[in-house]
Write a protein that holds these residues in place. Structure first.
Motif, PDB file in Angstrom:
ATOM      1  N   GLU A  49       8.497 -13.874  -4.423  1.00 13.48           N
ATOM      2  CA  GLU A  49       9.625 -13.133  -3.863  1.00 13.48           C
ATOM      3  C   GLU A  49       9.168 -11.718  -3.515  1.00 13.48           C
ATOM      4  OE1 GLU A  49      13.341 -15.061  -6.310  1.00 13.48           O
ATOM      5  OE2 GLU A  49      12.306 -13.358  -7.219  1.00 13.48           O
ATOM      6  N   GLU A  50       9.648 -11.233  -2.352  1.00 14.08           N
ATOM      7  CA  GLU A  50       9.306  -9.879  -1.923  1.00 14.08           C
ATOM      8  C   GLU A  50      10.592  -9.059  -1.828  1.00 14.08           C
ATOM      9  OE1 GLU A  50       7.382  -8.566   2.086  1.00 14.08           O
ATOM     10  OE2 GLU A  50       5.807  -9.379   0.797  1.00 14.08           O
ATOM     11  N   PHE A  51      10.512  -7.782  -2.269  1.00 17.58           N
ATOM     12  CA  PHE A  51      11.691  -6.934  -2.341  1.00 17.58           C
ATOM     13  C   PHE A  51      11.438  -5.578  -1.687  1.00 17.58           C
ATOM     14  CE2 PHE A  51      11.736  -9.762  -5.967  1.00 17.58           C
ATOM     15  CZ  PHE A  51      13.049 -10.201  -6.034  1.00 17.58           C
ATOM     16  N   ASN A  52      12.507  -4.946  -1.188  1.00 15.43           N
ATOM     17  CA  ASN A  52      12.470  -3.566  -0.734  1.00 15.43           C
ATOM     18  C   ASN A  52      12.461  -2.693  -1.986  1.00 15.43           C
ATOM     19  OD1 ASN A  52      13.817  -0.918  -0.214  1.00 15.43           O
ATOM     20  ND2 ASN A  52      13.754  -1.647   1.896  1.00 15.43           N
ATOM     21  N   ALA A  53      11.506  -1.778  -2.091  1.00 20.28           N
ATOM     22  CA  ALA A  53      11.361  -0.983  -3.312  1.00 20.28           C
ATOM     23  C   ALA A  53      12.537  -0.031  -3.524  1.00 20.28           C
ATOM     24  CB  ALA A  53      10.055  -0.204  -3.275  1.00 20.28           C
ATOM     25  N   ASP A  54      13.130   0.478  -2.459  1.00 18.15           N
ATOM     26  CA  ASP A  54      14.243   1.425  -2.599  1.00 18.15           C
ATOM     27  C   ASP A  54      15.554   0.727  -2.939  1.00 18.15           C
ATOM     28  OD1 ASP A  54      12.652   3.643  -2.080  1.00 18.15           O
ATOM     29  OD2 ASP A  54      12.957   3.472   0.089  1.00 18.15           O
ATOM     30  N   THR A  55      15.894  -0.293  -2.163  1.00 18.28           N
ATOM     31  CA  THR A  55      17.209  -0.935  -2.322  1.00 18.28           C
ATOM     32  C   THR A  55      17.178  -2.128  -3.272  1.00 18.28           C
ATOM     33  OG1 THR A  55      16.860  -2.473  -0.499  1.00 18.28           O
ATOM     34  CG2 THR A  55      17.779  -0.293   0.048  1.00 18.28           C
ATOM     35  N   LYS A  56      15.990  -2.617  -3.599  1.00 23.54           N
ATOM     36  CA  LYS A  56      15.799  -3.816  -4.431  1.00 23.54           C
ATOM     37  C   LYS A  56      16.283  -5.090  -3.728  1.00 23.54           C
ATOM     38  CE  LYS A  56      14.514  -1.249  -8.007  1.00 23.54           C
ATOM     39  NZ  LYS A  56      13.840  -0.117  -7.448  1.00 23.54           N
ATOM     40  N   ALA A  57      16.576  -4.985  -2.436  1.00 24.60           N
ATOM     41  CA  ALA A  57      17.036  -6.147  -1.677  1.00 24.60           C
ATOM     42  C   ALA A  57      15.889  -7.136  -1.500  1.00 24.60           C
ATOM     43  CB  ALA A  57      17.557  -5.715  -0.311  1.00 24.60           C
ATOM     44  N   LYS A  58      16.184  -8.425  -1.677  1.00 18.37           N
ATOM     45  CA  LYS A  58      15.165  -9.459  -1.496  1.00 18.37           C
ATOM     46  C   LYS A  58      14.880  -9.628  -0.013  1.00 18.37           C
ATOM     47  CE  LYS A  58      15.351 -13.201  -4.022  1.00 18.37           C
ATOM     48  NZ  LYS A  58      15.650 -14.576  -4.494  1.00 18.37           N
ATOM     49  N   LEU A  59      13.622  -9.524   0.364  1.00 23.48           N
ATOM     50  CA  LEU A  59      13.206  -9.640   1.756  1.00 23.48           C
ATOM     51  C   LEU A  59      12.760 -11.056   2.103  1.00 23.48           C
ATOM     52  CD1 LEU A  59      11.116  -6.357   1.901  1.00 23.48           C
ATOM     53  CD2 LEU A  59      13.474  -6.676   2.668  1.00 23.48           C
ATOM     54  N   SER A  60      12.165 -11.746   1.137  1.00 25.26           N
ATOM     55  CA  SER A  60      11.697 -13.107   1.404  1.00 25.26           C
ATOM     56  C   SER A  60      11.479 -13.839   0.091  1.00 25.26           C
ATOM     57  CB  SER A  60      10.385 -13.090   2.205  1.00 25.26           C
ATOM     58  OG  SER A  60       9.338 -12.532   1.438  1.00 25.26           O
ATOM     59  N   GLU A  61      11.430 -15.154   0.204  1.00 23.94           N
ATOM     60  CA  GLU A  61      11.145 -16.004  -0.949  1.00 23.94           C
ATOM     61  C   GLU A  61      10.450 -17.255  -0.432  1.00 23.94           C
ATOM     62  OE1 GLU A  61      13.703 -18.845  -3.889  1.00 23.94           O
ATOM     63  OE2 GLU A  61      14.347 -16.762  -3.768  1.00 23.94           O
ATOM     64  N   ASP A  79       0.819  -1.221   0.000  1.00 24.25           N
ATOM     65  CA  ASP A  79       0.000   0.000   0.000  1.00 24.25           C
ATOM     66  C   ASP A  79       0.846   1.262   0.000  1.00 24.25           C
ATOM     67  OD1 ASP A  79      -2.312  -1.480  -0.032  1.00 24.25           O
ATOM     68  OD2 ASP A  79      -2.640  -1.358   2.126  1.00 24.25           O
ATOM     69  N   ASP A  80       1.972   1.244   0.708  1.00 18.54           N
ATOM     70  CA  ASP A  80       2.809   2.450   0.805  1.00 18.54           C
ATOM     71  C   ASP A  80       3.969   2.447  -0.192  1.00 18.54           C
ATOM     72  OD1 ASP A  80       4.460   0.523   1.851  1.00 18.54           O
ATOM     73  OD2 ASP A  80       4.646   1.458   3.832  1.00 18.54           O
ATOM     74  N   ASP A  81       3.973   1.482  -1.115  1.00 20.72           N
ATOM     75  CA  ASP A  81       5.003   1.362  -2.150  1.00 20.72           C
ATOM     76  C   ASP A  81       6.405   1.075  -1.609  1.00 20.72           C
ATOM     77  OD1 ASP A  81       3.270   1.622  -4.259  1.00 20.72           O
ATOM     78  OD2 ASP A  81       3.584   3.773  -4.489  1.00 20.72           O
ATOM     79  N   SER A  82       6.518   0.680  -0.337  1.00 19.94           N
ATOM     80  CA  SER A  82       7.836   0.396   0.232  1.00 19.94           C
ATOM     81  C   SER A  82       8.343  -0.987  -0.181  1.00 19.94           C
ATOM     82  CB  SER A  82       7.795   0.493   1.761  1.00 19.94           C
ATOM     83  OG  SER A  82       6.961  -0.535   2.287  1.00 19.94           O
ATOM     84  N   LYS A  83       7.423  -1.847  -0.588  1.00 18.74           N
ATOM     85  CA  LYS A  83       7.789  -3.202  -0.996  1.00 18.74           C
ATOM     86  C   LYS A  83       7.050  -3.565  -2.268  1.00 18.74           C
ATOM     87  CE  LYS A  83       6.442  -4.855   3.001  1.00 18.74           C
ATOM     88  NZ  LYS A  83       6.110  -5.717   4.116  1.00 18.74           N
ATOM     89  N   TYR A  84       7.623  -4.499  -3.011  1.00 14.66           N
ATOM     90  CA  TYR A  84       6.904  -5.081  -4.135  1.00 14.66           C
ATOM     91  C   TYR A  84       7.206  -6.573  -4.155  1.00 14.66           C
ATOM     92  CZ  TYR A  84      11.314  -4.976  -6.795  1.00 14.66           C
ATOM     93  OH  TYR A  84      12.589  -5.151  -7.214  1.00 14.66           O
ATOM     94  N   ALA A  85       6.337  -7.310  -4.803  1.00 14.72           N
ATOM     95  CA  ALA A  85       6.502  -8.762  -4.878  1.00 14.72           C
ATOM     96  C   ALA A  85       6.340  -9.208  -6.318  1.00 14.72           C
ATOM     97  CB  ALA A  85       5.479  -9.462  -3.989  1.00 14.72           C
ATOM     98  N   ILE A  86       7.090 -10.227  -6.648  1.00 10.80           N
ATOM     99  CA  ILE A  86       6.972 -10.856  -7.956  1.00 10.80           C
ATOM    100  C   ILE A  86       6.727 -12.339  -7.710  1.00 10.80           C
ATOM    101  CG2 ILE A  86       8.127 -11.399 -10.127  1.00 10.80           C
ATOM    102  CD1 ILE A  86       9.805  -8.852  -9.704  1.00 10.80           C
ATOM    103  N   GLU A  87       5.670 -12.819  -8.290  1.00 14.96           N
ATOM    104  CA  GLU A  87       5.351 -14.249  -8.209  1.00 14.96           C
ATOM    105  C   GLU A  87       5.430 -14.784  -9.629  1.00 14.96           C
ATOM    106  OE1 GLU A  87       1.330 -16.650  -7.431  1.00 14.96           O
ATOM    107  OE2 GLU A  87       1.894 -15.308  -5.796  1.00 14.96           O
ATOM    108  N   TYR A  88       6.137 -15.883  -9.815  1.00 13.76           N
ATOM    109  CA  TYR A  88       6.281 -16.429 -11.159  1.00 13.76           C
ATOM    110  C   TYR A  88       6.375 -17.949 -11.089  1.00 13.76           C
ATOM    111  CZ  TYR A  88      11.151 -16.608  -9.698  1.00 13.76           C
ATOM    112  OH  TYR A  88      12.289 -16.866  -8.996  1.00 13.76           O
TER     113      TYR A  88
END
Length: 129
Positions: free
Chosen positions: A80-92, A52-61
């Protein structure tokens, strides 16, 4: 064919969350405004979502297939979930989802699925330009 109609890039036009216990329906369309669903003829899929706050994004494939009677699709893949600023992977995590197709036209897709939170989600989608 059903496969050709499903094979498209879709956006969510409306989304409703239904409480399976009380029957209460809540419009949650705003939570899906930036989501994209891509189903390809080669049976690959990709879903992109944003917090909702655009701080994270997720890609499912992964891969999709029709259920035995073609009344739904089965998704198997990686979320997979990522930090929107750093692009660091947060979870998989590995996922498997059963989704019911409530409507499948070339320009109109209806999907319904249940989550572990005793809620049913109904989505109406249309092709994304």
């Amino acid at each position: 064919t059903k496969k050709e109609r499903l094979s498209e890039k879709w956006k969510v036009d409306s989304a409703v969350q239904i409480d399976q216990i009380t029957g209460e329906e809540i419009d949650i369309t705003n939570q899906f405004e930036k989501e994209t669903f891509l189903f390809e003829k080669n049976k690959n899929y990709k879903i992109v979502t944003f917090s909702d706050d655009d701080s994270k994004y997720a890609i499912e494939y992964g891969t999709w297939e029709f259920s035995p009677k073609k009344t739904g699709i089965i998704l198997k893949g990686i979320h997979e979930e990522f930090n929107a600023d750093t692009k660091a992977k947060l979870s998989e995590e590995t996922i498997s989802k059963d989704i019911t197709i409530t409507k499948l036209l070339s320009d109109d897709l209806g999907l319904s699925y249940e989550m572990d939170d005793n809620k049913t989600y109904r989505l109406a989608l249309s092709p994304k330009d």
